[in-house]
Write a protein that holds these residues in place. Structure first.
Motif, PDB file in Angstrom:
ATOM      1  N   PRO A  68       0.833  -1.203   0.000  1.00 48.04           N
ATOM      2  CA  PRO A  68       0.000   0.000   0.000  1.00 48.04           C
ATOM      3  C   PRO A  68       0.871   1.258   0.000  1.00 48.04           C
ATOM      4  N   MET A  69       0.439   2.261  -0.753  1.00 48.70           N
ATOM      5  CA  MET A  69       1.239   3.475  -0.873  1.00 48.70           C
ATOM      6  C   MET A  69       1.490   4.132   0.482  1.00 48.70           C
ATOM      7  N   MET A  70       0.511   4.117   1.360  1.00 52.55           N
ATOM      8  CA  MET A  70       0.693   4.744   2.673  1.00 52.55           C
ATOM      9  C   MET A  70       1.773   4.021   3.472  1.00 52.55           C
ATOM     10  N   LEU A  71       1.860   2.712   3.356  1.00 52.97           N
ATOM     11  CA  LEU A  71       2.906   1.967   4.037  1.00 52.97           C
ATOM     12  C   LEU A  71       4.278   2.328   3.470  1.00 52.97           C
ATOM     13  N   ILE A  72       4.348   2.517   2.164  1.00 45.45           N
ATOM     14  CA  ILE A  72       5.616   2.898   1.537  1.00 45.45           C
ATOM     15  C   ILE A  72       6.030   4.298   1.977  1.00 45.45           C
ATOM     16  N   VAL A  73       5.079   5.226   2.039  1.00 42.90           N
ATOM     17  CA  VAL A  73       5.387   6.590   2.484  1.00 42.90           C
ATOM     18  C   VAL A  73       5.826   6.582   3.950  1.00 42.90           C
ATOM     19  N   LEU A  74       5.137   5.819   4.787  1.00 46.41           N
ATOM     20  CA  LEU A  74       5.511   5.725   6.199  1.00 46.41           C
ATOM     21  C   LEU A  74       6.894   5.109   6.357  1.00 46.41           C
ATOM     22  N   THR A  75       7.201   4.089   5.576  1.00 42.77           N
ATOM     23  CA  THR A  75       8.523   3.462   5.637  1.00 42.77           C
ATOM     24  C   THR A  75       9.608   4.450   5.216  1.00 42.77           C
ATOM     25  N   ALA A  76       9.353   5.212   4.158  1.00 40.77           N
ATOM     26  CA  ALA A  76      10.336   6.204   3.718  1.00 40.77           C
ATOM     27  C   ALA A  76      10.550   7.267   4.799  1.00 40.77           C
ATOM     28  N   PHE A  77       9.487   7.683   5.475  1.00 41.37           N
ATOM     29  CA  PHE A  77       9.605   8.650   6.560  1.00 41.37           C
ATOM     30  C   PHE A  77      10.433   8.085   7.713  1.00 41.37           C
ATOM     31  N   LEU A  78      10.159   6.849   8.094  1.00 42.73           N
ATOM     32  CA  LEU A  78      10.901   6.232   9.200  1.00 42.73           C
ATOM     33  C   LEU A  78      12.375   6.040   8.850  1.00 42.73           C
ATOM     34  N   VAL A  79      12.660   5.674   7.602  1.00 44.25           N
ATOM     35  CA  VAL A  79      14.062   5.553   7.180  1.00 44.25           C
ATOM     36  C   VAL A  79      14.747   6.912   7.272  1.00 44.25           C
ATOM     37  N   GLY A  80      14.058   7.969   6.887  1.00 42.97           N
ATOM     38  CA  GLY A  80      14.617   9.315   7.002  1.00 42.97           C
ATOM     39  C   GLY A  80      14.890   9.712   8.440  1.00 42.97           C
TER      40      GLY A  80
END
Length: 94
Positions: free
Chosen positions: A40-52
């Protein structure tokens, strides 16, 4: 003032919640060597935020470590009133 803070927090929460609900479609992340990750796109966005966040914290660790161990350069000694008496200008042109 406390009520205003709660209203602002609620508005941010509902905006992020609406964003999450509107971005539930599947997205594909193309990784190295032909690998891909679908989710899901929201999971991908959340993962990118957490990696940042993790990269930012790891980048700040050396500065935090130096500050905690006292390896920062010494602060300059404040001038005593006797040192500054001769260098002060008269107030307001008097």
């Amino acid at each position: 003032m406390r009520l205003l803070k709660w209203i602002l927090k609620a508005a941010v929460f509902f905006a992020l919640f609406a964003f999450a609900l509107n971005n539930q479609q599947d997205a594909t992340v193309h990784l190295l060597f032909g690998h891909q990750w679908r989710g899901p796109m929201m999971l991908i966005v959340l993962t990118a935020f957490l990696v940042g966040v993790v990269v930012g914290v790891v980048g700040m660790l050396p500065a935090w470590w130096r500050r905690g161990t006292g390896q920062l350069p010494a602060a300059p000694r404040p001038a005593s009133p006797q040192d500054t008496r001769d260098t002060l200008a008269p107030p307001h042109g008097i």
